[in-house]
Design an enzyme around this catalytic site. Structure first.
Site, PDB file in Angstrom:
ATOM      1  N   GLY A  11      20.825  50.979 -65.042  1.00 51.89           N
ATOM      2  CA  GLY A  11      21.234  49.667 -65.533  1.00 51.89           C
ATOM      3  C   GLY A  11      20.042  48.759 -65.768  1.00 51.89           C
ATOM      4  N   ARG A  12      20.320  47.535 -66.254  1.00 51.85           N
ATOM      5  CA  ARG A  12      19.237  46.597 -66.552  1.00 51.85           C
ATOM      6  C   ARG A  12      18.427  46.269 -65.302  1.00 51.85           C
ATOM      7  NH1 ARG A  12      23.377  44.459 -69.962  1.00 51.85           N
ATOM      8  NH2 ARG A  12      24.034  43.061 -68.310  1.00 51.85           N
ATOM      9  N   MET A  13      19.130  46.025 -64.197  1.00 48.98           N
ATOM     10  CA  MET A  13      18.405  45.721 -62.964  1.00 48.98           C
ATOM     11  C   MET A  13      17.714  46.962 -62.421  1.00 48.98           C
ATOM     12  SD  MET A  13      17.789  42.844 -61.638  1.00 48.98           S
ATOM     13  CE  MET A  13      17.324  43.510 -60.049  1.00 48.98           C
ATOM     14  N   GLY A  74      22.427  44.093 -53.700  1.00 44.63           N
ATOM     15  CA  GLY A  74      22.370  42.985 -54.650  1.00 44.63           C
ATOM     16  C   GLY A  74      23.566  42.953 -55.582  1.00 44.63           C
ATOM     17  N   THR A  75      24.508  43.863 -55.377  1.00 45.47           N
ATOM     18  CA  THR A  75      25.717  43.916 -56.205  1.00 45.47           C
ATOM     19  C   THR A  75      26.531  42.638 -56.017  1.00 45.47           C
ATOM     20  OG1 THR A  75      25.780  46.314 -55.950  1.00 45.47           O
ATOM     21  CG2 THR A  75      27.807  45.245 -56.679  1.00 45.47           C
ATOM     22  N   THR A 101      18.404  37.901 -55.295  1.00 40.88           N
ATOM     23  CA  THR A 101      17.197  38.322 -54.598  1.00 40.88           C
ATOM     24  C   THR A 101      15.961  37.508 -54.975  1.00 40.88           C
ATOM     25  OG1 THR A 101      16.904  40.041 -56.286  1.00 40.88           O
ATOM     26  CG2 THR A 101      17.959  40.696 -54.215  1.00 40.88           C
ATOM     27  N   HIS A 131      24.907  32.127 -67.450  1.00 42.78           N
ATOM     28  CA  HIS A 131      24.374  33.480 -67.572  1.00 42.78           C
ATOM     29  C   HIS A 131      24.649  34.028 -68.970  1.00 42.78           C
ATOM     30  CE1 HIS A 131      24.220  33.359 -63.160  1.00 42.78           C
ATOM     31  NE2 HIS A 131      23.325  34.329 -63.261  1.00 42.78           N
ATOM     32  N   HIS A 132      24.052  35.174 -69.245  1.00 46.32           N
ATOM     33  CA  HIS A 132      24.210  35.875 -70.521  1.00 46.32           C
ATOM     34  C   HIS A 132      25.671  36.256 -70.783  1.00 46.32           C
ATOM     35  CE1 HIS A 132      24.550  39.607 -68.171  1.00 46.32           C
ATOM     36  NE2 HIS A 132      23.583  39.103 -67.433  1.00 46.32           N
ATOM     37  N   LYS A 135      27.763  39.070 -68.617  1.00 49.64           N
ATOM     38  CA  LYS A 135      28.096  38.992 -67.196  1.00 49.64           C
ATOM     39  C   LYS A 135      29.602  38.964 -67.017  1.00 49.64           C
ATOM     40  CE  LYS A 135      26.834  36.643 -62.912  1.00 49.64           C
ATOM     41  NZ  LYS A 135      26.495  37.942 -62.277  1.00 49.64           N
ATOM     42  N   THR A 142      25.155  34.016 -57.292  1.00 51.13           N
ATOM     43  CA  THR A 142      24.185  32.973 -56.937  1.00 51.13           C
ATOM     44  C   THR A 142      24.863  31.625 -56.775  1.00 51.13           C
ATOM     45  OG1 THR A 142      22.476  34.147 -58.144  1.00 51.13           O
ATOM     46  CG2 THR A 142      22.065  31.830 -57.662  1.00 51.13           C
TER      47      THR A 142
END
Length: 243
Positions: A11-13, A74-75, A101, A131-132, A135, A142
């Site tokens: 994935g991106r992350m 971080g999910t 994070t 956000h983009h 999402k 956050t």
């Protein structure tokens, strides 16, 4: 040098994490895509970093427990059952779960808690995030992290005081509520503001993410810190020495 396992590495992350792990002088030993089974592989690793999906969390926690190694989660989009599973796993291994994070965001959360504790109840608190367009969860992890910080500063429970999804004739704002507003569009990596609105004055605490590498670098910093810790539940504020 530490050996990392990254779940959701395509994935991106996951791609950003691969780069951040290498930049920090560590080794990506195991990469597991969403739907893959991490259990047979993570025994070779020092730490697991999970940025996959909520449905995969139970298996990922079990993999960490079976291998006896820490896991950083971080999910986002987690539900109460996920948090209960995290608490259970933390009895056996170190677990760091966070909605963000970024070191900057976690410092922001600390400042939000401090401000909420100092300002009176008649200061309204609003959390704004953007956000983009891709999402899928809202409010963001956050935004919830910042809302939790504000609630902690006020000594209240966020779930009982959260006001989100306003639409139509809502009536006057309830005193003590913590409001949330969500924006989606473009390629925004993440913008968050916490607004304290008093009578004839406002305080705004903000953070803007320009690239998701800030989250990847923060995750690597958190994973480094987590290695060798006693079993338990940890946060990024522990990593920053703010607790």
């Amino acid at each position: 040098m530490a050996e990392f396992a990254v779940i959701g590495h395509k994935g991106r992350m996951g791609q950003a994490l691969t780069q951040a792990i290498e930049q920090a002088g560590h080794n990506l030993r195991v990469g597991v895509d969403i739907g893959g089974d991490p259990s047979p592989l993570v025994n070779q690793c020092d730490v697991i970093v999970d940025f996959s999906a909520p449905d995969a969390l139970a298996d990922n926690l079990e993999a960490a427990r079976s291998a006896g190694i820490p896991i950083l989660i971080g999910t986002t989009g987690l539900e109460p059952a996920h948090f209960a599973a995290i608490e259970d796993a933390a009895d056996t291994v170190p677990v760091l779960q966070t909605g963000n994070t970024s070191l900057g965001v976690n410092l922001l959360a600390h400042l939000v808690e401090e401000a909420a504790a100092k300002l009176a109840q008649d200061w309204d608190i609003e959390v704004l995030e953007m956000h983009h367009r891709h999402k899928v969860d809202a409010p963001s992890g956050t935004a919830k992290l910042l809302g939790e910080a504000a609630a902690k500063g006020r000594g209240i429970d966020l779930a009982s005081n959260m006001d989100s999804g306003r639409h139509g004739h809502t009536g006057a704002r309830e005193e003590g509520a913590i409001g949330f507003a969500t924006l989606r569009g473009g390629s925004v990596a993440g913008d968050h503001s916490v607004i304290f609105a008093g009578s004839e004055e406002r305080i705004t605490l903000s953070h803007s993410a320009e690239n998701r590498m800030i989250f990847a670098r923060g995750a690597v910093r958190g994973a480094e810190w987590l290695i060798g810790r006693m079993p338990g539940r940890y946060t990024m504020q522990d990593v920053l020495g703010l607790t």
